[in-house]
Design a protein around this motif. Structure first.
Motif, short mmCIF file in Angstrom:
data_model
loop_
_atom_site.label_atom_id
_atom_site.label_comp_id
_atom_site.label_asym_id
_atom_site.label_seq_id
_atom_site.Cartn_x
_atom_site.Cartn_y
_atom_site.Cartn_z
N GLY A 93 42.04 54.86 30.10
CA GLY A 93 41.31 55.24 28.89
C GLY A 93 40.50 54.11 28.29
O GLY A 93 39.80 54.32 27.30
N SER A 94 40.57 52.92 28.88
CA SER A 94 39.74 51.81 28.42
C SER A 94 38.29 52.11 28.79
O SER A 94 38.02 52.79 29.78
N ASP A 95 37.36 51.57 28.03
CA ASP A 95 35.95 51.68 28.36
C ASP A 95 35.72 50.95 29.69
O ASP A 95 36.24 49.86 29.91
N ALA A 96 34.94 51.55 30.57
CA ALA A 96 34.67 50.94 31.88
C ALA A 96 34.01 49.57 31.73
O ALA A 96 34.27 48.66 32.54
N ASP A 97 33.17 49.38 30.70
CA ASP A 97 32.56 48.07 30.49
C ASP A 97 33.61 47.02 30.12
O ASP A 97 33.51 45.86 30.50
N TYR A 98 34.64 47.42 29.38
CA TYR A 98 35.74 46.51 29.05
C TYR A 98 36.43 46.07 30.34
O TYR A 98 36.65 44.88 30.56
N VAL A 99 36.75 47.01 31.19
CA VAL A 99 37.44 46.72 32.45
C VAL A 99 36.60 45.78 33.31
O VAL A 99 37.10 44.80 33.87
N ALA A 100 35.30 46.06 33.41
CA ALA A 100 34.41 45.23 34.23
C ALA A 100 34.34 43.80 33.71
O ALA A 100 34.44 42.84 34.48
N ALA A 101 34.18 43.65 32.40
CA ALA A 101 34.06 42.31 31.82
C ALA A 101 35.35 41.51 31.95
O ALA A 101 35.32 40.31 32.26
N ILE A 102 36.48 42.14 31.75
CA ILE A 102 37.76 41.44 31.88
C ILE A 102 38.00 41.05 33.33
O ILE A 102 38.49 39.94 33.62
N ARG A 103 37.62 41.91 34.25
CA ARG A 103 37.76 41.57 35.67
C ARG A 103 36.91 40.35 36.00
O ARG A 103 37.35 39.42 36.69
N ALA A 104 35.68 40.31 35.48
CA ALA A 104 34.80 39.15 35.72
C ALA A 104 35.40 37.90 35.10
O ALA A 104 35.43 36.83 35.74
N TYR A 105 35.89 38.00 33.89
CA TYR A 105 36.51 36.87 33.20
C TYR A 105 37.65 36.26 34.03
O TYR A 105 37.81 35.04 34.11
N ARG A 106 38.41 37.11 34.68
CA ARG A 106 39.56 36.64 35.46
C ARG A 106 39.15 35.94 36.76
O ARG A 106 39.97 35.27 37.38
N HIS A 107 37.90 36.11 37.18
CA HIS A 107 37.47 35.56 38.46
C HIS A 107 36.43 34.45 38.34
O HIS A 107 36.01 33.90 39.36
#
Length: 97
Positions: free
Chosen positions: A30-44
């Protein structure tokens, strides 16, 4: 045993194509897809690469203020991490609230 077709890249030079691979993601909670994408980028990414990513993310019309399922923004999540200040600064400079 199969070999991974892509290795994780944290530092060094990133091409625009590599940054673009992190622009979209699927949300399963239920998270916004943009939230998921940005957090994934932050982690890498290292902070300087993440700053480039944030500019591309914004230029492509993605939401810098996207929220997770609990209503927490990208900036709030990253700023809460002990080593997240440089990343949070990149988001603030791009206009995240």
């Amino acid at each position: 045993m199969q070999k991974k077709d892509k290795e994780k890249v944290f530092g060094g030079e990133w091409s625009e194509a590599q940054l673009r691979e992190f622009l979209s993601a699927n949300s399963y909670d239920g998270s916004d897809a943009d939230y998921v994408a940005a957090i994934r980028a932050y982690r890498h990414m290292l902070p300087e690469v993440f700053a480039e990513y944030v500019e591309l993310f914004k230029a492509e019309g993605h939401n810098l203020n996207a929220k997770n399922a609990e209503g927490v923004t990208i900036l709030q999540t990253i700023a809460s991490h002990s080593k997240g200040e440089e990343y949070a600064a990149a988001l603030r400079e791009a206009g995240a609230e």
